[in-house]
Design a protein around this motif. Sequence first.
Motif, PDB file in Angstrom:
ATOM      1  N   LEU A   1     133.429   5.047  77.833  1.00  0.00           N
ATOM      2  CA  LEU A   1     134.396   6.084  77.477  1.00  0.00           C
ATOM      3  C   LEU A   1     134.120   6.762  76.139  1.00  0.00           C
ATOM      4  CD1 LEU A   1     137.605   4.276  78.787  1.00  0.00           C
ATOM      5  CD2 LEU A   1     136.576   6.350  79.724  1.00  0.00           C
ATOM      6  N   GLY A   2     133.262   6.160  75.303  1.00  0.00           N
ATOM      7  CA  GLY A   2     132.946   6.775  74.009  1.00  0.00           C
ATOM      8  C   GLY A   2     132.436   8.204  74.163  1.00  0.00           C
ATOM      9  N   PRO A   3     131.396   8.420  74.976  1.00  0.00           N
ATOM     10  CA  PRO A   3     130.898   9.790  75.156  1.00  0.00           C
ATOM     11  C   PRO A   3     131.933  10.734  75.773  1.00  0.00           C
ATOM     12  CG  PRO A   3     129.288   8.165  75.924  1.00  0.00           C
ATOM     13  CD  PRO A   3     130.543   7.405  75.633  1.00  0.00           C
ATOM     14  N   VAL A   4     132.830  10.182  76.591  1.00  0.00           N
ATOM     15  CA  VAL A   4     133.878  11.011  77.208  1.00  0.00           C
ATOM     16  C   VAL A   4     134.824  11.546  76.127  1.00  0.00           C
ATOM     17  CG1 VAL A   4     135.888  10.915  78.767  1.00  0.00           C
ATOM     18  CG2 VAL A   4     133.746   9.747  79.397  1.00  0.00           C
ATOM     19  N   ILE A   5     135.210  10.666  75.194  1.00  0.00           N
ATOM     20  CA  ILE A   5     136.103  11.084  74.107  1.00  0.00           C
ATOM     21  C   ILE A   5     135.359  12.025  73.147  1.00  0.00           C
ATOM     22  CG2 ILE A   5     137.531  10.280  72.181  1.00  0.00           C
ATOM     23  CD1 ILE A   5     138.699   9.480  74.862  1.00  0.00           C
ATOM     24  N   GLU A   6     134.095  11.720  72.852  1.00  0.00           N
ATOM     25  CA  GLU A   6     133.309  12.624  71.987  1.00  0.00           C
ATOM     26  C   GLU A   6     133.235  14.027  72.589  1.00  0.00           C
ATOM     27  OE1 GLU A   6     129.530  11.553  70.469  1.00  0.00           O
ATOM     28  OE2 GLU A   6     130.207   9.645  69.621  1.00  0.00           O
ATOM     29  N   ALA A   7     132.967  14.093  73.882  1.00  0.00           N
ATOM     30  CA  ALA A   7     132.883  15.400  74.550  1.00  0.00           C
ATOM     31  C   ALA A   7     134.225  16.133  74.443  1.00  0.00           C
ATOM     32  CB  ALA A   7     132.488  15.222  76.013  1.00  0.00           C
ATOM     33  N   GLY A   8     135.307  15.379  74.503  1.00  0.00           N
ATOM     34  CA  GLY A   8     136.636  15.984  74.353  1.00  0.00           C
ATOM     35  C   GLY A   8     136.821  16.604  72.983  1.00  0.00           C
ATOM     36  N   PHE A   9     136.421  15.869  71.940  1.00  0.00           N
ATOM     37  CA  PHE A   9     136.561  16.412  70.576  1.00  0.00           C
ATOM     38  C   PHE A   9     135.703  17.669  70.396  1.00  0.00           C
ATOM     39  CE2 PHE A   9     137.965  12.022  69.129  1.00  0.00           C
ATOM     40  CZ  PHE A   9     139.221  12.431  68.705  1.00  0.00           C
ATOM     41  N   VAL A  10     134.521  17.665  70.987  1.00  0.00           N
ATOM     42  CA  VAL A  10     133.649  18.842  70.847  1.00  0.00           C
ATOM     43  C   VAL A  10     134.250  20.035  71.604  1.00  0.00           C
ATOM     44  CG1 VAL A  10     131.376  19.808  71.373  1.00  0.00           C
ATOM     45  CG2 VAL A  10     131.570  17.487  70.415  1.00  0.00           C
ATOM     46  N   ALA A  11     134.720  19.789  72.812  1.00  0.00           N
ATOM     47  CA  ALA A  11     135.363  20.879  73.574  1.00  0.00           C
ATOM     48  C   ALA A  11     136.555  21.434  72.802  1.00  0.00           C
ATOM     49  CB  ALA A  11     135.809  20.372  74.949  1.00  0.00           C
ATOM     50  N   TYR A  12     137.295  20.533  72.162  1.00  0.00           N
ATOM     51  CA  TYR A  12     138.466  20.959  71.382  1.00  0.00           C
ATOM     52  C   TYR A  12     138.047  21.852  70.228  1.00  0.00           C
ATOM     53  CZ  TYR A  12     142.662  20.717  68.531  1.00  0.00           C
ATOM     54  OH  TYR A  12     143.765  21.048  67.793  1.00  0.00           O
ATOM     55  N   THR A  13     137.062  21.402  69.479  1.00  0.00           N
ATOM     56  CA  THR A  13     136.571  22.183  68.333  1.00  0.00           C
ATOM     57  C   THR A  13     136.025  23.536  68.771  1.00  0.00           C
ATOM     58  OG1 THR A  13     136.135  20.393  66.776  1.00  0.00           O
ATOM     59  CG2 THR A  13     134.586  22.246  66.743  1.00  0.00           C
ATOM     60  N   ARG A  14     135.403  23.569  69.942  1.00  0.00           N
ATOM     61  CA  ARG A  14     134.805  24.813  70.438  1.00  0.00           C
ATOM     62  C   ARG A  14     135.837  25.759  71.054  1.00  0.00           C
ATOM     63  NH1 ARG A  14     129.054  23.120  71.049  1.00  0.00           N
ATOM     64  NH2 ARG A  14     128.678  22.777  68.824  1.00  0.00           N
ATOM     65  N   GLY A  15     137.121  25.350  71.054  1.00  0.00           N
ATOM     66  CA  GLY A  15     138.173  26.255  71.542  1.00  0.00           C
ATOM     67  C   GLY A  15     138.307  26.284  73.048  1.00  0.00           C
ATOM     68  N   ARG A  16     137.765  25.277  73.738  1.00  0.00           N
ATOM     69  CA  ARG A  16     137.851  25.264  75.200  1.00  0.00           C
ATOM     70  C   ARG A  16     139.040  24.445  75.713  1.00  0.00           C
ATOM     71  NH1 ARG A  16     134.533  23.318  78.546  1.00  0.00           N
ATOM     72  NH2 ARG A  16     133.481  21.767  77.267  1.00  0.00           N
ATOM     73  N   VAL A  17     139.858  23.965  74.779  1.00  0.00           N
ATOM     74  CA  VAL A  17     140.962  23.073  75.160  1.00  0.00           C
ATOM     75  C   VAL A  17     142.297  23.729  74.817  1.00  0.00           C
ATOM     76  CG1 VAL A  17     141.942  20.774  74.869  1.00  0.00           C
ATOM     77  CG2 VAL A  17     139.466  21.094  74.672  1.00  0.00           C
ATOM     78  N   VAL A  18     143.219  23.684  75.772  1.00  0.00           N
ATOM     79  CA  VAL A  18     144.579  24.159  75.521  1.00  0.00           C
ATOM     80  C   VAL A  18     145.447  22.939  75.202  1.00  0.00           C
ATOM     81  CG1 VAL A  18     146.595  25.306  76.512  1.00  0.00           C
ATOM     82  CG2 VAL A  18     144.275  26.147  77.028  1.00  0.00           C
ATOM     83  N   VAL A  19     145.909  22.864  73.977  1.00  0.00           N
ATOM     84  CA  VAL A  19     146.742  21.745  73.529  1.00  0.00           C
ATOM     85  C   VAL A  19     147.939  22.310  72.763  1.00  0.00           C
ATOM     86  CG1 VAL A  19     146.893  19.681  72.112  1.00  0.00           C
ATOM     87  CG2 VAL A  19     144.787  20.151  73.337  1.00  0.00           C
ATOM     88  N   PRO A  20     149.090  22.436  73.422  1.00  0.00           N
ATOM     89  CA  PRO A  20     150.278  22.916  72.708  1.00  0.00           C
ATOM     90  C   PRO A  20     150.729  21.888  71.668  1.00  0.00           C
ATOM     91  CG  PRO A  20     150.538  23.118  75.096  1.00  0.00           C
ATOM     92  CD  PRO A  20     149.343  22.249  74.847  1.00  0.00           C
ATOM     93  N   PRO A  21     151.652  22.276  70.791  1.00  0.00           N
ATOM     94  CA  PRO A  21     152.162  21.312  69.810  1.00  0.00           C
ATOM     95  C   PRO A  21     152.770  20.090  70.498  1.00  0.00           C
ATOM     96  CG  PRO A  21     152.875  23.532  69.254  1.00  0.00           C
ATOM     97  CD  PRO A  21     152.214  23.617  70.610  1.00  0.00           C
ATOM     98  N   VAL A  22     152.661  18.959  69.837  1.00  0.00           N
ATOM     99  CA  VAL A  22     153.175  17.698  70.356  1.00  0.00           C
ATOM    100  C   VAL A  22     154.692  17.781  70.538  1.00  0.00           C
ATOM    101  CG1 VAL A  22     153.452  15.242  69.808  1.00  0.00           C
ATOM    102  CG2 VAL A  22     151.328  16.444  69.189  1.00  0.00           C
ATOM    103  N   GLY A  23     155.177  17.312  71.680  1.00  0.00           N
ATOM    104  CA  GLY A  23     156.614  17.167  71.872  1.00  0.00           C
ATOM    105  C   GLY A  23     157.075  15.851  71.267  1.00  0.00           C
ATOM    106  N   GLU A  24     158.270  15.856  70.721  1.00  0.00           N
ATOM    107  CA  GLU A  24     158.698  14.675  69.956  1.00  0.00           C
ATOM    108  C   GLU A  24     160.191  14.434  70.117  1.00  0.00           C
ATOM    109  OE1 GLU A  24     157.095  13.431  65.789  1.00  0.00           O
ATOM    110  OE2 GLU A  24     158.603  14.978  65.474  1.00  0.00           O
ATOM    111  N   LEU A  25     160.562  13.179  70.360  1.00  0.00           N
ATOM    112  CA  LEU A  25     161.961  12.745  70.296  1.00  0.00           C
ATOM    113  C   LEU A  25     162.040  11.614  69.282  1.00  0.00           C
ATOM    114  CD1 LEU A  25     162.862  12.569  74.112  1.00  0.00           C
ATOM    115  CD2 LEU A  25     163.805  14.194  72.459  1.00  0.00           C
ATOM    116  N   ILE A  26     162.985  11.711  68.365  1.00  0.00           N
ATOM    117  CA  ILE A  26     163.167  10.670  67.351  1.00  0.00           C
ATOM    118  C   ILE A  26     164.512   9.988  67.602  1.00  0.00           C
ATOM    119  CG2 ILE A  26     163.330  10.192  64.866  1.00  0.00           C
ATOM    120  CD1 ILE A  26     160.625  11.268  65.526  1.00  0.00           C
ATOM    121  N   PHE A  27     164.503   8.672  67.602  1.00  0.00           N
ATOM    122  CA  PHE A  27     165.725   7.884  67.808  1.00  0.00           C
ATOM    123  C   PHE A  27     166.009   7.074  66.548  1.00  0.00           C
ATOM    124  CE2 PHE A  27     163.621   8.655  71.809  1.00  0.00           C
ATOM    125  CZ  PHE A  27     164.646   9.108  72.619  1.00  0.00           C
TER     126      PHE A  27
END
Lengths: 322, 322
Positions: free
Chosen positions: A19-45
């Motif tokens: 899974l290491g290369p899978v996660i690395e590829a994800g970070f590279v895709a993210y940096t290259r602007g190929r990933v859609v990641v909206p802001p994190v949703g959050e609930l605080i209790f």
Amino acid sequence: MANVYTLDRIRSVVDGLDLGPVIEAGFVAYTRGRVVVPPVGELIFEKPPGDTHIKYGYIQGDPSFVIKVASGFYDNPSLGLPSSSGLMLVFSQTTGMLDSILLDEGFLTDLRTALAGRIAAAYLAPARVDGIGVVGTGIQARMQVEHLKGVTPCRKVVAWGRDPGRLERYKHDMEGAGFQVRTTREIRAVGEACNLIVTATPASEPLLTADHIRPGTHITAMGSDTADKQELDVGILERADRVVADSRAQCRQRGEIHKALAAGAVSMDQVVELGQVIAGDVPGRTSDDQVTIADLTGVAVQDVQIATAVVQALSEEKGAWP
Amino acid sequence: MANVYTLDRIRSVVDGLDLGPVIEAGFVAYTRGRVVVPPVGELIFEKPPGDTHIKYGYIQGDPSFVIKVASGFYDNPSLGLPSSSGLMLVFSQTTGMLDSILLDEGFLTDLRTALAGRIAAAYLAPARVDGIGVVGTGIQARMQVEHLKGVTPCRKVVAWGRDPGRLERYKHDMEGAGFQVRTTREIRAVGEACNLIVTATPASEPLLTADHIRPGTHITAMGSDTADKQELDVGILERADRVVADSRAQCRQRGEIHKALAAGAVSMDQVVELGQVIAGDVPGRTSDDQVTIADLTGVAVQDVQIATAVVQALSEEKGAWP
């Protein structure tokens, strides 16, 4: 109906995956602007204290998108329950239909977080690690250190914690995993003995300060993932030669970089992204006496990548059954 | 392991539940500030076109919190699939642990949306409805009208659509449900014949304009739930005597009110919240010739309430089994 996979089934395929290369590829895709990641949703209790995060997104052109829910309820151990829990949902990008539910109980989040720490250390740790320092005694304090086995031959660990009982259990467990562990309640001892440090607590006040750190140290700060949590004094980031964010956009609003920005200790133009370092677009560490920081707040692309890979493996396994 | 309930199981308990008061109580709790509802999470897809919304939150002091995922992929029917899908997740507010997965395939979202329309009409429709107008021919164009049976004895429906085949199917189905249906491709005919109108399309350009509307008309605009969608010309909101939002905070950013604010046709101090009207804090309609608008963008508290009630019923049913 959607496939529903329990933790046992998920664990059964994970060991066979690289899974290491899978996660690395994800970070590279993210940096290259190929990933859609909206802001994190959050609930605080508040009563009892807990937080739930929803991380979600997709890589453009992939078949799937992923929604991940992860919770930390810190009083759970007193009820005999783990503090962290969660699940991942995998949907089709073509139809929106739910494909699979991974009832991983937070395991895949823990794993992709530990893998990100391993990747950060692989690109940023000094060539010769003389001690692994770990701040915290929880699940990530274990998994992060175990995953460093592939990065360095060093097996000397100095573990800091507040609770003697938890420190003792940490020492016992990690010695069972092949490490030599010294425990301490003096935070200074971590930086004195170690030049590769992982911080893995939910602290909201700084634990490590700049005078604790030797030249040549790399710190992976993975505990702080909200706007309030903080493990490193901003002076450490001010002093650092290289500050790396898993996501520049997210670290602007959460984690150590967020705190250092607010204090004026760093500016965003000093912050590079882990995907840039992995891709070779910017250098990581360039000399043995540099101080480097990786601020990991957890990016949905990690969840997207690990969930997609695990579902792929599970569906192939299913297909292979007689 | 979490309970996993399929659509069949969910449908089997829903008929025995009186969900109107449950949803009303949710709107009142929301208006009174007892509900935590973060901004809607959203993923937009282009090829093929689709959108996924994540709505989540909780009522303070309740045992549960809810995360709902709902998708609309508008090319799905050409693949033989429904355009909408989704699921709801029910968690413990005490531990964060997943309690139940409702694989409702979007049914509970459709239902709570129709119930909100019924509630809006109950408080805002004129005393004597002489025709029910419906703009659109999809699932909500059916469910909204069916749920009006409890609000008015009127069974005359004028349905507008662009596609003759879909209009014909709508007429056939709704006549089977006890309505007299006239179909039209002239939008003007809806306002001429009807003083209770539901708009239920994913349009991104206004369909109805102010000159289509008679005095005394109530419109429930439930199709537009994003910043881009719009069914009513802003002139209708400008002319209206009462503009009601399911959520003032959400309608500031999505739906008809959002568009009317941007055009300067209304200001937020003219907009009241549905929960205020239900609670009697502000009047709804005060005369037979007023024009009233309910802008429904869908609030997570509806999902929280319906999911919690359904899980409660399912768990009691399970307990009652021999």
